[in-house]
Design a protein around this motif. Structure first.
Motif, mmCIF file in Angstrom:
data_model
loop_
_atom_site.group_PDB
_atom_site.id
_atom_site.type_symbol
_atom_site.label_atom_id
_atom_site.label_comp_id
_atom_site.label_asym_id
_atom_site.label_seq_id
_atom_site.Cartn_x
_atom_site.Cartn_y
_atom_site.Cartn_z
ATOM 1 N N ILE A 106 51.126 41.551 34.021
ATOM 2 C CA ILE A 106 50.059 42.399 34.531
ATOM 3 C C ILE A 106 50.705 43.626 35.168
ATOM 4 O O ILE A 106 51.557 43.516 36.047
ATOM 5 C CB ILE A 106 49.198 41.648 35.560
ATOM 6 C CG1 ILE A 106 48.523 40.432 34.916
ATOM 7 C CG2 ILE A 106 48.149 42.549 36.149
ATOM 8 C CD1 ILE A 106 49.255 39.152 35.128
ATOM 9 N N ASN B 23 50.462 47.797 36.679
ATOM 10 C CA ASN B 23 49.657 48.884 37.230
ATOM 11 C C ASN B 23 50.568 50.094 37.408
ATOM 12 O O ASN B 23 51.361 50.138 38.327
ATOM 13 C CB ASN B 23 49.045 48.477 38.574
ATOM 14 C CG ASN B 23 48.061 49.520 39.088
ATOM 15 O OD1 ASN B 23 48.251 50.705 38.914
ATOM 16 N ND2 ASN B 23 47.013 49.049 39.726
ATOM 17 N N LYS C 135 54.597 44.838 38.298
ATOM 18 C CA LYS C 135 54.324 43.915 37.201
ATOM 19 C C LYS C 135 54.390 42.499 37.761
ATOM 20 O O LYS C 135 55.290 42.170 38.544
ATOM 21 C CB LYS C 135 55.333 44.062 36.069
ATOM 22 C CG LYS C 135 54.955 45.064 35.005
ATOM 23 C CD LYS C 135 55.900 44.947 33.811
ATOM 24 C CE LYS C 135 55.518 45.924 32.717
ATOM 25 N NZ LYS C 135 56.441 45.838 31.552
ATOM 26 N N HIS D 228 54.133 32.853 41.249
ATOM 27 C CA HIS D 228 54.365 33.945 40.307
ATOM 28 C C HIS D 228 55.497 34.834 40.802
ATOM 29 O O HIS D 228 55.918 34.749 41.957
ATOM 30 C CB HIS D 228 53.095 34.763 40.044
ATOM 31 C CG HIS D 228 52.608 35.632 41.164
ATOM 32 N ND1 HIS D 228 53.188 36.840 41.482
ATOM 33 C CD2 HIS D 228 51.566 35.492 42.025
ATOM 34 C CE1 HIS D 228 52.531 37.402 42.486
ATOM 35 N NE2 HIS D 228 51.546 36.605 42.840
ATOM 36 N N HIS E 119 56.971 39.004 40.918
ATOM 37 C CA HIS E 119 56.314 40.274 41.216
ATOM 38 C C HIS E 119 57.384 41.368 41.291
ATOM 39 O O HIS E 119 58.137 41.442 42.272
ATOM 40 C CB HIS E 119 55.607 40.148 42.563
ATOM 41 C CG HIS E 119 54.426 41.016 42.736
ATOM 42 N ND1 HIS E 119 53.557 40.887 43.802
ATOM 43 C CD2 HIS E 119 53.934 42.040 42.000
ATOM 44 C CE1 HIS E 119 52.590 41.783 43.703
ATOM 45 N NE2 HIS E 119 52.805 42.497 42.619
ATOM 46 N N ARG F 72 39.409 33.872 42.490
ATOM 47 C CA ARG F 72 39.898 34.648 41.364
ATOM 48 C C ARG F 72 41.286 35.229 41.667
ATOM 49 O O ARG F 72 41.554 35.687 42.776
ATOM 50 C CB ARG F 72 38.939 35.799 41.045
ATOM 51 C CG ARG F 72 37.573 35.399 40.564
ATOM 52 C CD ARG F 72 37.605 34.826 39.166
ATOM 53 N NE ARG F 72 38.210 35.721 38.183
ATOM 54 C CZ ARG F 72 37.556 36.697 37.545
ATOM 55 N NH1 ARG F 72 36.264 36.922 37.793
ATOM 56 N NH2 ARG F 72 38.189 37.459 36.654
ATOM 57 N N HIS F 73 42.156 35.193 40.649
ATOM 58 C CA HIS F 73 43.494 35.764 40.785
ATOM 59 C C HIS F 73 44.024 36.035 39.390
ATOM 60 O O HIS F 73 43.810 35.227 38.469
ATOM 61 C CB HIS F 73 44.426 34.810 41.541
ATOM 62 C CG HIS F 73 45.736 35.433 41.949
ATOM 63 N ND1 HIS F 73 46.792 35.583 41.072
ATOM 64 C CD2 HIS F 73 46.156 35.941 43.136
ATOM 65 C CE1 HIS F 73 47.804 36.159 41.701
ATOM 66 N NE2 HIS F 73 47.443 36.399 42.948
ATOM 67 N N VAL F 74 44.748 37.145 39.213
ATOM 68 C CA VAL F 74 45.231 37.500 37.876
ATOM 69 C C VAL F 74 46.141 36.444 37.275
ATOM 70 O O VAL F 74 46.230 36.303 36.049
ATOM 71 C CB VAL F 74 45.964 38.859 37.899
ATOM 72 C CG1 VAL F 74 44.994 39.983 38.186
ATOM 73 C CG2 VAL F 74 47.114 38.864 38.900
ATOM 74 N N VAL F 75 46.826 35.684 38.104
ATOM 75 C CA VAL F 75 47.749 34.666 37.605
ATOM 76 C C VAL F 75 47.023 33.414 37.128
ATOM 77 O O VAL F 75 47.466 32.745 36.203
ATOM 78 C CB VAL F 75 48.795 34.322 38.687
ATOM 79 C CG1 VAL F 75 49.604 33.084 38.315
ATOM 80 C CG2 VAL F 75 49.721 35.509 38.910
ATOM 81 N N ASP G 290 43.478 33.222 36.394
ATOM 82 C CA ASP G 290 42.183 33.396 35.731
ATOM 83 C C ASP G 290 42.159 32.852 34.304
ATOM 84 O O ASP G 290 41.100 32.498 33.797
ATOM 85 C CB ASP G 290 41.780 34.873 35.726
ATOM 86 C CG ASP G 290 41.309 35.349 37.102
ATOM 87 O OD1 ASP G 290 41.115 34.499 37.977
ATOM 88 O OD2 ASP G 290 41.165 36.580 37.278
ATOM 89 N N ASP G 291 43.333 32.771 33.653
ATOM 90 C CA ASP G 291 43.358 32.261 32.284
ATOM 91 C C ASP G 291 43.949 30.858 32.183
ATOM 92 O O ASP G 291 44.315 30.404 31.101
ATOM 93 C CB ASP G 291 44.142 33.207 31.372
ATOM 94 C CG ASP G 291 45.620 33.279 31.728
ATOM 95 O OD1 ASP G 291 45.992 32.836 32.836
ATOM 96 O OD2 ASP G 291 46.414 33.764 30.890
#
Length: 257
Positions: free
Chosen positions: A49, A51, A65, A101, A103, A233-236, A238-239
């Motif tokens: 991910i 930005n 990232k 995760h 970072h 919810r969290h980008v790590v 969510d899937d």
């Protein structure tokens, strides 16, 4: 390089919510790590991910990232390094440590902004109060290019509201009348290859980068084995099809120590 921390370092962390550890990387590891993170930040990929919108407000705070390990084997070597996980286990006193995760964090030059005072735990989908981060400096850091500051003992106030890092609230409004107002923030200047650990509850801040080069750092978030997903919810996550109340486990969240 040693995996062991002194009793003084462990005691300092447990009292103050952060600790500095110098020379956590050898000179050869530092050179290799810098090459890997440069490659990882330049690559476009689906799993990490990213930005880095040049005109975006967040870019002026930092470029990042998440989960570089999924696309770059060299980054995985350091994200899962047992040396760092073992130190996290020592500091928390946990029976085991899992990876949440990684970072990659670049504080960009030019129109840079400080990273405002905040806690990390409000952004993580867990309620475990012993989760923590290692923050590894890949460049020398001081007030000129984005070194960190911490408020000693601030981890004892508990989990507060998450702060918008682009349009931040003053986190200290939530601690008026408490001992936190009397705590003097500690500026942590470090040589490249050194690191800090800090609790997910510890108040911390990073200065703006007023130099001509990016300030490169790498963080790894660790959690005690048995930490459960709280449904946030969290980008790590969510899937990951996790169920609230389910312990983190498996290949995305391996036990490292």
């Amino acid at each position: 390089m040693t995996n062991r921390l002194s009793k003084e370092q462990i005691d300092f962390y447990q009292e103050n919510g952060f600790v500095q550890v110098d020379d956590v990387l050898s000179a050869d590891e530092l050179q290799e790590f810098r090459q890997y993170i440069e490659e990882a930040m330049q690559e476009e990929n689906q799993n990490a991910i990213k930005n880095n919108a040049q005109n975006g407000s967040y870019y002026r705070v930092l470029n990042q990232k998440v989960n570089t390990w999924r696309d770059h084997g060299g980054m995985a070597r350091y994200a899962f390094h047992p040396r760092f996980a073992q130190m996290a286990r020592q500091l928390t006193g946990a029976d085991g440590i899992r990876f949440f995760h990684d970072h990659a964090l670049w504080k960009m030059p030019g129109d840079s902004k400080p990273t405002p005072w905040h806690q990390d735990l409000p952004y993580w989908p867990m309620d475990q109060d012993k989760a923590l981060s290692i923050w590894i400096a890949l460049d020398d850091v001081d007030e000129n290019n984005g070194c960190m500051m911490f408020v000693p003992k601030s981890q004892t106030v508990g989990k507060l509201k998450g702060i918008d890092l682009v349009n931040p609230q003053d986190i200290f409004q939530f601690t008026k009348g408490t001992f936190v107002e009397e705590q003097r923030p500690v500026i942590v200047r470090m040589k490249a290859g050194s690191c800090t650990f800090h609790s997910g509850l510890t108040f911390h801040y990073a200065h703006a980068n007023n130099t001509a080069n990016p300030r490169r750092a790498f963080a790894i978030i660790f959690m005690p084995d048995g930490t459960v997903y709280n449904g946030q919810r969290h980008v790590v996550t969510d899937d990951c099809a996790l169920t609230p109340g389910q312990p983190f486990a498996g290949g995305r969240f391996p036990r490292l120590a």
